[in-house]
Design a protein around this motif. Structure first.
Motif, PDB file in Angstrom:
ATOM      1  N   UNK A  78      12.145   5.846  -3.839  1.00  0.00           N
ATOM      2  CA  UNK A  78      11.370   6.571  -2.821  1.00  0.00           C
ATOM      3  C   UNK A  78      10.070   5.849  -2.504  1.00  0.00           C
ATOM      4  N   UNK A  79       9.433   5.272  -3.526  1.00  0.00           N
ATOM      5  CA  UNK A  79       8.188   4.524  -3.307  1.00  0.00           C
ATOM      6  C   UNK A  79       8.447   3.294  -2.449  1.00  0.00           C
ATOM      7  N   UNK A  80       9.570   2.599  -2.720  1.00  0.00           N
ATOM      8  CA  UNK A  80       9.940   1.436  -1.903  1.00  0.00           C
ATOM      9  C   UNK A  80      10.241   1.850  -0.468  1.00  0.00           C
ATOM     10  N   UNK A  81      10.879   3.007  -0.307  1.00  0.00           N
ATOM     11  CA  UNK A  81      11.189   3.519   1.037  1.00  0.00           C
ATOM     12  C   UNK A  81       9.914   3.832   1.804  1.00  0.00           C
TER      13      UNK A  81
ATOM     14  N   UNK B  33       0.843  -1.203   0.000  1.00  0.00           N
ATOM     15  CA  UNK B  33       0.000   0.000   0.000  1.00  0.00           C
ATOM     16  C   UNK B  33       0.875   1.248   0.000  1.00  0.00           C
ATOM     17  N   UNK B  34       1.890   1.268   0.888  1.00  0.00           N
ATOM     18  CA  UNK B  34       2.798   2.414   0.927  1.00  0.00           C
ATOM     19  C   UNK B  34       3.520   2.615  -0.402  1.00  0.00           C
ATOM     20  N   UNK B  35       3.921   1.508  -1.010  1.00  0.00           N
ATOM     21  CA  UNK B  35       4.607   1.551  -2.307  1.00  0.00           C
ATOM     22  C   UNK B  35       3.693   2.137  -3.388  1.00  0.00           C
ATOM     23  N   UNK B  36       2.431   1.687  -3.399  1.00  0.00           N
ATOM     24  CA  UNK B  36       1.480   2.175  -4.409  1.00  0.00           C
ATOM     25  C   UNK B  36       1.111   3.640  -4.180  1.00  0.00           C
ATOM     26  N   UNK B  37       1.007   4.046  -2.901  1.00  0.00           N
ATOM     27  CA  UNK B  37       0.746   5.461  -2.585  1.00  0.00           C
ATOM     28  C   UNK B  37       1.918   6.309  -3.085  1.00  0.00           C
ATOM     29  N   UNK B  38       3.152   5.794  -2.890  1.00  0.00           N
ATOM     30  CA  UNK B  38       4.336   6.508  -3.378  1.00  0.00           C
ATOM     31  C   UNK B  38       4.291   6.734  -4.876  1.00  0.00           C
ATOM     32  N   UNK B  39       3.890   5.712  -5.635  1.00  0.00           N
ATOM     33  CA  UNK B  39       3.752   5.853  -7.082  1.00  0.00           C
ATOM     34  C   UNK B  39       2.653   6.851  -7.424  1.00  0.00           C
ATOM     35  N   UNK B  40       1.564   6.805  -6.633  1.00  0.00           N
ATOM     36  CA  UNK B  40       0.476   7.748  -6.877  1.00  0.00           C
ATOM     37  C   UNK B  40       0.886   9.184  -6.634  1.00  0.00           C
ATOM     38  N   UNK B  41       1.854   9.388  -5.737  1.00  0.00           N
ATOM     39  CA  UNK B  41       2.367  10.731  -5.438  1.00  0.00           C
ATOM     40  C   UNK B  41       3.432  11.171  -6.435  1.00  0.00           C
ATOM     41  N   UNK B  42       3.786  10.269  -7.357  1.00  0.00           N
ATOM     42  CA  UNK B  42       4.782  10.602  -8.363  1.00  0.00           C
ATOM     43  C   UNK B  42       6.211  10.375  -7.918  1.00  0.00           C
TER      44      UNK B  42
ATOM     45  N   UNK C 225       7.008   2.461   1.312  1.00  0.00           N
ATOM     46  CA  UNK C 225       6.419   1.164   1.636  1.00  0.00           C
ATOM     47  C   UNK C 225       7.069   0.548   2.854  1.00  0.00           C
ATOM     48  N   UNK C 226       8.397   0.662   2.938  1.00  0.00           N
ATOM     49  CA  UNK C 226       9.118   0.114   4.096  1.00  0.00           C
ATOM     50  C   UNK C 226       8.728   0.824   5.384  1.00  0.00           C
ATOM     51  N   UNK C 227       8.507   2.136   5.313  1.00  0.00           N
ATOM     52  CA  UNK C 227       8.121   2.871   6.526  1.00  0.00           C
ATOM     53  C   UNK C 227       6.690   2.537   6.964  1.00  0.00           C
ATOM     54  N   UNK C 228       5.805   2.289   5.994  1.00  0.00           N
ATOM     55  CA  UNK C 228       4.449   1.838   6.352  1.00  0.00           C
ATOM     56  C   UNK C 228       4.525   0.470   7.030  1.00  0.00           C
ATOM     57  N   UNK C 229       5.387  -0.418   6.486  1.00  0.00           N
ATOM     58  CA  UNK C 229       5.583  -1.736   7.102  1.00  0.00           C
ATOM     59  C   UNK C 229       6.145  -1.590   8.513  1.00  0.00           C
ATOM     60  N   UNK C 230       7.050  -0.603   8.709  1.00  0.00           N
ATOM     61  CA  UNK C 230       7.593  -0.347  10.052  1.00  0.00           C
ATOM     62  C   UNK C 230       6.483   0.083  11.009  1.00  0.00           C
ATOM     63  N   UNK C 231       5.582   0.947  10.525  1.00  0.00           N
ATOM     64  CA  UNK C 231       4.457   1.398  11.352  1.00  0.00           C
ATOM     65  C   UNK C 231       3.580   0.213  11.756  1.00  0.00           C
ATOM     66  N   UNK C 232       3.270  -0.654  10.783  1.00  0.00           N
ATOM     67  CA  UNK C 232       2.467  -1.844  11.073  1.00  0.00           C
ATOM     68  C   UNK C 232       3.195  -2.744  12.063  1.00  0.00           C
TER      69      UNK C 232
END
Length: 508
Positions: free
Chosen positions: A311-314, A297-306, A316-323
């Motif tokens: 950066x998108x992978x990063x 989800x974080x990765x896809x949001x990153x792509x949606x933000x351009x 995603x990793x931070x969202x995974x850290x939050x979870x």
């Protein structure tokens, strides 16, 4: 005194709905269900809400109102309704489900810790002393259970405040899922990652392991497990204003909201997860799928933000850290509570003579001797499961299946006693939902059959695909604890020389 009564009886509709929701709704149930069934999980959640959650919650409410002054909890309910032997075996099975839960979580808690530190699940690469990753996690689980038991035995239960912090963080994850999924949907111009081709998308699972009718039916136990936690509902009846009106309304509203929330969550995951592209890997299992889903989800949001790929992978990793951090805090707090709370309730609610030696002793509010015996049992179970030569994915899937079966079987004991409870006119029933005995009997049959049906197909499903070992594991836990309960009660009867009175026709 009057003021106190007023304070404790002013639980109105909205606070009651929120209490039921927070005690039942579990975030990880949604990604796990999508992993197993895709959109096909949604109808089973709705069906289980109607045939299990709603009537079972009403049963517990009636029990709770009738026995609100009893100390033994569910043991008192079943003892008064059917008898002490039935009550003890049912209560022991209820307690045993928490033992299986501890076996599961002691080994799986390292997955959220790994996600919080590394932003992804690295546990499949962990190794200590030349052991495999599965054995390493098992060893860490054994150390964990010893550490938690030691700390809890000192009476330091204030650490359970971690639960509220973790619970708040997990609640925020639901908002992240909702807002993030809708943002991805808008960014992708209404395109779903997991396409909805026809009504078959809400029936057929993309997971080939759940492609057969028996496997689909076995999924019901996951839906039932997702509605777990409603045992706490029964104790709220006497604290509810105009309980006969407000309580059934609150339970009904809660059941509808929870069923819709689960269904909506599963639906939202399909916006940003394509099952074949993300979840078909052998590295995905029921213990880490929630982190993989939210990382995506974080990765896809990153792509949606351009953002660019890195950066998108990063993100995603931070969202995974939050979870990971949220789940680690929540599980840690829950562990420190469940290491003693179910055991203490069972020991205090049942006759002291049932327990061998000094197991029934409670010091500093803790059943110390029983806690260390419990610790030993959990260690032995972890050792047997983790050193059985299983790959990590199969290992965690097995533990989750064992937990689901073990934690739903006690519901059959409680629901099975309901018709007998309704038949006994000497039990005062200040709160009644099902007015007649026939309606109570019908509800008893529906709820007990639903749980039994789900567990039957869950247990036989692996065997039908050649995985007899998983079937044996799911049976072994409940059977072992049932045998132990029978042995303990037989020993108690022998010790106290308790015999059932002869039937009247045989009294001659």
């Amino acid at each position: 005194m009057a003021a106190k009564e007023k304070t404790t009886s002013k639980l109105t509709l909205l606070p009651l709905v929120l209490m039921i929701f927070t005690s039942v709704f579990g975030f990880t149930n949604m990604p796990r269900s999508f992993y197993l069934m895709g959109y096909g999980a949604i109808p089973w959640y709705l069906l289980s809400g109607i045939t299990f959650f709603l009537p079972y919650a009403f049963m517990l409410a009636e029990y709770g109102a009738a026995f609100k002054n009893k100390k033994g909890g569910i043991y008192s309910w079943m003892e008064e309704s059917i008898g002490p032997k039935y009550a003890f075996i049912g209560t022991f099975m209820w307690y045993a489900s928490y033992v299986v839960w501890m076996v599961n979580v002691a080994s799986a808690i390292w997955i959220p810790l790994s996600n919080s530190i590394f932003g992804k699940d690295t546990t499949s690469t962990w190794t200590l002393f030349g052991l495999s990753s599965t054995q390493t996690l098992g060893l860490l689980g054994m150390v964990w259970i010893i550490l938690v038991t030691f700390i809890a035995s000192k009476g330091l239960d204030k650490i359970t405040k971690v639960t509220s912090i973790g619970g708040t963080a997990v609640a925020l994850l639901n908002i992240v899922l909702l807002v993030g999924a809708l943002f991805v949907l808008a960014a992708n111009h209404g395109h779903f990652a997991q396409p909805i081709l026809s009504a078959q998308s809400f029936i057929k699972s993309p997971n080939h392991s759940y492609g057969t009718p028996i496997a689909m039916l076995s999924f019901i136990v996951f839906a039932l497990f997702a509605y777990g936690g409603i045992e706490a509902v029964g104790g709220l009846v006497d604290r509810t204003e105009k309980a006969e009106v407000v309580f059934p309304k609150a339970v009904t509203i809660s059941a509808i909201i929870i069923a819709i929330a689960y269904s909506l969550g599963i639906f939202l995951i399909g916006i940003f997860i394509n099952w074949n592209h993300v979840l078909a890997s052998n590295n995905v299992n029921m213990a880490n799928v929630a982190y993989i889903v939210m990382q995506n989800l974080g990765y896809q949001v990153g792509h949606g933000l351009g953002l660019n790929e890195v950066s998108a992978l990063t993100l995603g990793a931070w969202v995974a850290r939050l979870v990971g951090l949220s789940m680690f805090l929540a599980l840690t707090g829950a562990f420190f509570t469940l290491i003693y709370a179910p055991l203490k309730q069972m020991i205090e609610g049942t006759p002291a003579e049932l327990w061998p030696g000094k197991m029934s002793e409670v010091k500093n509010g803790m059943p110390l001797n029983a806690m260390w015996i419990q610790c030993l049992v959990v260690i032995v179970m972890i050792f047997i499961v983790s050193f059985g030569g299983q790959a990590a994915s199969a290992f965690f899937n097995k533990l989750v299946l064992m937990t689901n079966v073990a934690m739903t079987i006690p519901c059959m004991f409680i629901s099975g006693a309901y018709a007998a409870f309704k038949k006994k006119t000497d039990i005062a029933k200040p709160f009644v939902v099902f007015k007649s005995y026939k309606s109570a009997l019908l509800v008893t049959i529906i709820v007990t059959f639903t749980v039994g049906f789900a567990n039957f197909f869950t247990i036989i499903q692996p065997a039908t695909q050649g995985d007899l070992q998983s079937t044996i594991w799911m049976i072994s836990g409940p059977v072992f604890f049932t045998v132990v309960a029978f042995w303990m009660y037989h020993r108690y009867e022998k010790k106290k020389k308790i015999h059932q009175p002869l039937p009247k026709y045989a009294a001659k």
